[in-house]
Enzyme design. Structure first.
Site, PDB file in Angstrom:
ATOM      1  N   GLU A  95      -7.020  -7.301  -1.000  1.00 25.19           N
ATOM      2  CA  GLU A  95      -7.467  -7.206   0.391  1.00 25.19           C
ATOM      3  C   GLU A  95      -8.957  -6.890   0.397  1.00 25.19           C
ATOM      4  OE1 GLU A  95      -5.449  -4.672   3.104  1.00 25.19           O
ATOM      5  OE2 GLU A  95      -3.460  -5.545   2.751  1.00 25.19           O
ATOM      6  N   GLU A 114       0.834  -1.211   0.000  1.00 19.98           N
ATOM      7  CA  GLU A 114       0.000   0.000   0.000  1.00 19.98           C
ATOM      8  C   GLU A 114       0.869   1.262   0.000  1.00 19.98           C
ATOM      9  OE1 GLU A 114      -4.130  -1.358   2.100  1.00 19.98           O
ATOM     10  OE2 GLU A 114      -2.536  -0.744   3.448  1.00 19.98           O
TER      11      GLU A 114
END
Length: 635
Positions: free
Chosen positions: A263, A186
């Site tokens: 995710e 991320e």
């Protein structure tokens, strides 16, 4: 000559056949960019995976949990690699027990699961310091994390030289189950340092080569800065009605290639003092089906959550003055409970998966039995501040003009006691100001408790009366380093302490890392019980003389082995629990929501099981704990 020519022809023909067979049997996992899919051994492939972090479960439970994941119809498991677990001290590496990553990968393969590996080096994961080892801040107090900083990149290179050769044999093209390896984590939500991204990509590619697919993962707002040319970009998001818009944003950055939600959140994390995160299944099912119908690959984060044993739970920064420490449980409201049992959410998702992938011919493991072992009376041993407590539990005293951080003291977690003498107070009361507190401070004067300061509140000021005494003691607790966003989260006293704006100097700092159970056991053995020492607590159980140790035994009889159970600390305040020498984690029932701590049966044994609480604030009125068969996470 004719015989020689004949042999040469036969050898040439044999070589062609062998090369053809090798080509047919060569294992490959790749991206088919033009057809927007993965190719596994040359055939279109889609994964439905679930996250399960090996470091959040007892290693003897890994196989059963992996089998439960496979029985749901998932064909892959995703795990982070936690740098701090394997490299807890500079130059020290651990690969056994709960750190046996290779065994975890081998077990996944045995259970017919592919593996998606996320080596970070930053993992977030609601873990202390986002998985970075704390000693980076000891060694490089001015280090810049997750950017092209020479010291940071040098340490990553050293770490990867240890890690990557261990996982290389398990890459898919080398015969192992690892089909994908993540680059960073991320990153677009943190920074936009292209030089760092490209460097880490090349560093990872050096080891992975074409043996598995490299990928990045970002939220929709981080795609631009997280994307690396030539590397598969994936998204993360939870239940949504705007899935087409999200895919459109991914296509803006990456026009071709498979759609992946790396995710997908079926639950969420929880901080101390909040309600336990609960996510309804209906919107999860709708979004999941929408993704599968668009031929996307999906990874559930988390499919099995587990437990933040010891000091491993991290924290978040919710804005100015909004430090939020994570609870010990990482149940996450996932499809599998903290104990690894399937939930109604598990079966609802399994029904959907069955329409897209063939279910394996294995039964869903039934929930493991949980045991109510009853109540155990604890004895009180002694205070950390006692002569015996300091002798056995402290790891040295450091003197300095100004207070030093945990990191400057080369201490991972636990407690540090800062002591100095107060000047003559000119006012009554005077104001003690501790602006750099990280994270929680128990304040004493002349060994008598006078109050608490806390970062999460935030409260950094405390009045002190002239009659209190002379010796100031500030016991600081590390509640977990921030794991997301700006993470230069030094612990302890990070700034000057003042009294009526006058800087206090000449500090003694006693280190209580609380890492060695042998030290705790020796202290209990030598100092013995102190049942009626009322000088150490008032009639409300408040510990006036500092944190105290309480201990007792849980006796498990019979020939049948122990069962999973939950330690109920209702009536206690805040502290740590040890079972048979293992740090089960932090408890804090005063604020909740977590009241019980999960105890896997693998920690217990037939016969005597030793229990130790290190209580920071206030003891239970009865000095009892209960081992129950039902978790209390919504207290």
């Amino acid at each position: 000559m004719r015989c020689i020519l004949l042999w040469l022809c036969l050898l040439l023909l044999l070589g062609v056949v062998v090369r053809g067979l090798w080509a047919d049997n060569k294992r490959t996992f790749a991206v088919d960019w033009e057809n927007d899919c993965f190719l596994k051994d040359g055939k279109p492939f889609r994964f439905i995976a679930g996250s399960f972090h090996y470091f959040r479960a007892h290693p003897d439970t890994w196989q059963r949990k992996l089998r439960t994941i496979r029985a749901a119809g998932l064909n892959a498991v995703t795990t982070y690699v936690e740098w701090s677990l394997h490299n807890p001290k500079d130059g020290v590496y651990i690969w056994q027990g709960i750190a046996n990553l290779e065994r975890f990968i081998e077990l996944a393969k045995e259970e017919d699961l592919l593996v998606i590996l996320r080596p970070g080096p930053y993992i977030c994961a609601e873990r202390d310091f986002g998985g970075f080892p704390y000693w980076l801040l000891t060694k490089y107090p001015n280090i810049q994390l997750r950017v092209a900083n020479v010291d940071y990149m040098s340490e990553i290179r050293t770490w990867y030289r240890r890690l990557m050769p261990k996982v290389s044999p398990y890459l898919y093209a080398n015969g192992g189950p690892i089909i994908m390896v993540q680059v960073e984590n991320e990153y677009g939500s943190y920074a936009c340092d292209k030089n760092y991204r490209l460097w880490l990509h090349e560093e990872t590619l050096t080891y992975v080569e074409d043996k598995a697919v490299l990928f990045t993962n970002d939220g929709v707002n981080g795609l631009s800065c997280g994307h690396i040319d030539g590397v598969l970009s994936t998204l993360d998001f939870g239940a949504t009605r705007n899935i087409k818009e999200l895919w459109k944003e991914l296509r803006r950055i990456q026009p071709k290639g498979p759609l992946v939600n790396a995710e997908f959140y079926p639950g969420w994390l929880t901080h101390w003092g909040e309600d336990m995160a609960r996510t309804p299944i209906s919107p999860i099912k709708d979004t999941f089906e929408a993704m599968l119908s668009s031929n996307a690959s999906v990874n559930f984060y988390m499919f099995y959550g587990g437990t933040n044993f010891g000091f491993t739970a991290g924290a978040n920064n919710g804005g100015p003055g909004r430090y939020q420490a994570d609870i010990t449980s990482y149940d996450y409201d996932a499809p599998m409970t903290e104990a690894g049992d399937p939930t109604p959410k598990y079966f609802a998702l399994r029904d959907i998966i069955a329409r897209y992938l063939p279910l394996p011919d294995i039964p869903v493991p039934v929930p493991l039995p949980k045991k109510h072992y009853g109540t155990v009376q604890l004895l009180r041993c002694c205070s950390l501040f006692s002569k015996a407590g300091r002798h056995h539990l402290s790891k040295g005293v450091v003197m300095a003009d100004k207070p030093l951080t945990f990191e400057a003291l080369n201490q991972y977690s636990g407690l540090v006691l800062y002591e100095t003498f107060l000047p003559l107070l000119k006012r009554d009361p005077s104001v003690l100001h501790v602006p750099g507190l990280r994270d929680r401070a128990y304040i004493y004067v002349d060994d008598n408790f006078i109050g608490i300061l806390a970062r999460e509140t935030p409260i950094y000021d405390l009045p002190i009366t002239k009659s209190a005494g002379r010796k100031l003691q500030i016991l600081v607790e590390n509640q977990g380093r921030i794991n997301y966003g700006y993470m230069m989260d030094f612990k302890g006293l990070t700034n000057n302490v003042t009294l009526d704006k006058k800087v206090l100097r000449n500090w003694n700092m006693t280190k209580f890392p609380l890492e060695s159970y042998d030290d705790i056991a020796n202290l209990i053995k030598i100092d013995g019980p102190k049942w009626n020492d009322i000088s150490e607590s008032n009639n409300n159980g408040m510990l006036n003389k500092g944190p105290a140790l309480y201990y007792g035994n849980l006796n498990i009889n019979g020939e049948i082995g122990p069962e999973d159970t939950y330690l109920d600390v209702s009536g206690w305040s805040k502290g740590l629990a040890f079972i048979n020498g293992e740090n089960i984690g932090r408890y804090w029932p005063l604020v909740g929501p977590q009241i019980t701590l999960y105890i896997p049966k693998e920690v217990l044994r037939i016969g005597t099981n030793k229990i130790v609480l290190i209580e920071y604030q206030r003891a239970s009125q009865t000095n009892e704990v209960t081992f129950t068969d039902v978790p209390k996470l919504d207290g």
